[in-house]
Design an enzyme around this catalytic site. Structure first.
Site, short mmCIF file in Angstrom:
data_model
loop_
_atom_site.label_atom_id
_atom_site.label_comp_id
_atom_site.label_asym_id
_atom_site.label_seq_id
_atom_site.Cartn_x
_atom_site.Cartn_y
_atom_site.Cartn_z
N LEU A 1 0.86 -1.18 0.00
CA LEU A 1 0.00 0.00 0.00
C LEU A 1 0.90 1.23 0.00
CD1 LEU A 1 -2.71 -0.89 2.71
CD2 LEU A 1 -2.93 -1.06 0.23
N ASP A 2 0.45 2.31 -0.63
CA ASP A 2 1.19 3.55 -0.55
C ASP A 2 1.41 3.92 0.91
OD1 ASP A 2 0.97 3.66 -3.29
OD2 ASP A 2 -0.63 5.17 -3.29
N MET A 3 2.50 4.61 1.18
CA MET A 3 2.80 5.01 2.54
C MET A 3 1.64 5.79 3.16
SD MET A 3 5.98 7.30 4.03
CE MET A 3 5.37 8.84 3.34
#
Length: 228
Positions: free
Chosen positions: A71-73
């Site tokens: 997942l994106d940060m």
């Protein structure tokens, strides 16, 4: 007297390892990743801390890099980690072959007038502006996302649209790009494709993940509501 071990251990795990563990068995671990936490280690000591590192600390016998997806940060939500190499290969293949089912929830700035639909915009990396992704109909990779509007609400005095996204592909920043470019309504708090006001987070959450359990062969689904 506590039953084993959820009631007693989960609060301790969150405190000691700073990770929200939702489920664990011999093969997999499921967490609700916090916004702002990397999925896997980046380059440099300042980017070493990540969900993968914390899972490895919690389960030392897991593979060196137990993550099977990212997942994106800035995105929160459901992540699955493998605790054996066999489970890692199995689940990684499910992601690669698009056999998993993912549901995201987001808040978009403004009023989304359509109830539901599909966005098909090919995406590629902007090599001159990493990690920014752009729509490119000639050189971009196929990216398909279904969406459904839940409701329009008020957030800090402005109208926002609560939307569910159902991605069929897994391109980097796919939902963020499709919201900003396809629906013309960027996600609240998106510092790359929209605007992040003071005190905001990216209002994008991986709400649900379904896949086939690598040992039992049964379909499993894990869900967690967003905190926005």
């Amino acid at each position: 007297i506590y039953p084993p071990c959820d009631e007693k251990c989960k609060p301790l795990i969150k405190y000691l390892f700073n990770i929200n563990l939702l489920y664990s068995d011999e093969d997999i671990a499921i967490i609700n990743k916090a916004a702002g936490l990397l999925s896997t280690p980046g380059r440099g000591e300042d980017k070493y801390d990540s969900a993968s590192v914390r899972i490895k600390a919690l389960f030392p016998d897991a593979p060196e890099l137990p993550s099977v997806h990212r997942l994106d940060m800035d995105t929160s939500g459901i992540m699955v980690f493998a605790k054996t190499e066999k489970a890692k290969r199995n689940i990684s293949m499910q992601f690669e072959e698009r056999k998993t089912k993912k549901v995201y929830e987001a808040l978009l700035r403004g009023s989304l007038m359509t109830q539901k639909g599909t966005i098909k915009l090919p995406i590629r990396l902007d090599i001159n502006n990493r990690p920014y992704q752009i729509v490119d109909f000639e050189n971009g990779k196929e990216a398909i996302t279904d969406y459904e509007r839940v409701k329009i609400e008020i957030l800090n005095g402005e109208k926002v649209s609560r939307v569910l996204f159902f991605p069929h592909t897994g391109r980097t920043h796919q939902i963020r790009v499709h919201a900003a470019s396809g629906l013309m309504l960027p996600i609240v708090g998106d510092r790359l494709y929209g605007e992040r006001k003071e005190g905001e987070r990216l209002c994008l959450h991986a709400k649900s993940l379904s896949f086939i359990h690598p040992t039992t062969g049964e379909k499993v689904t894990f869900e967690e509501e967003p905190d926005f």
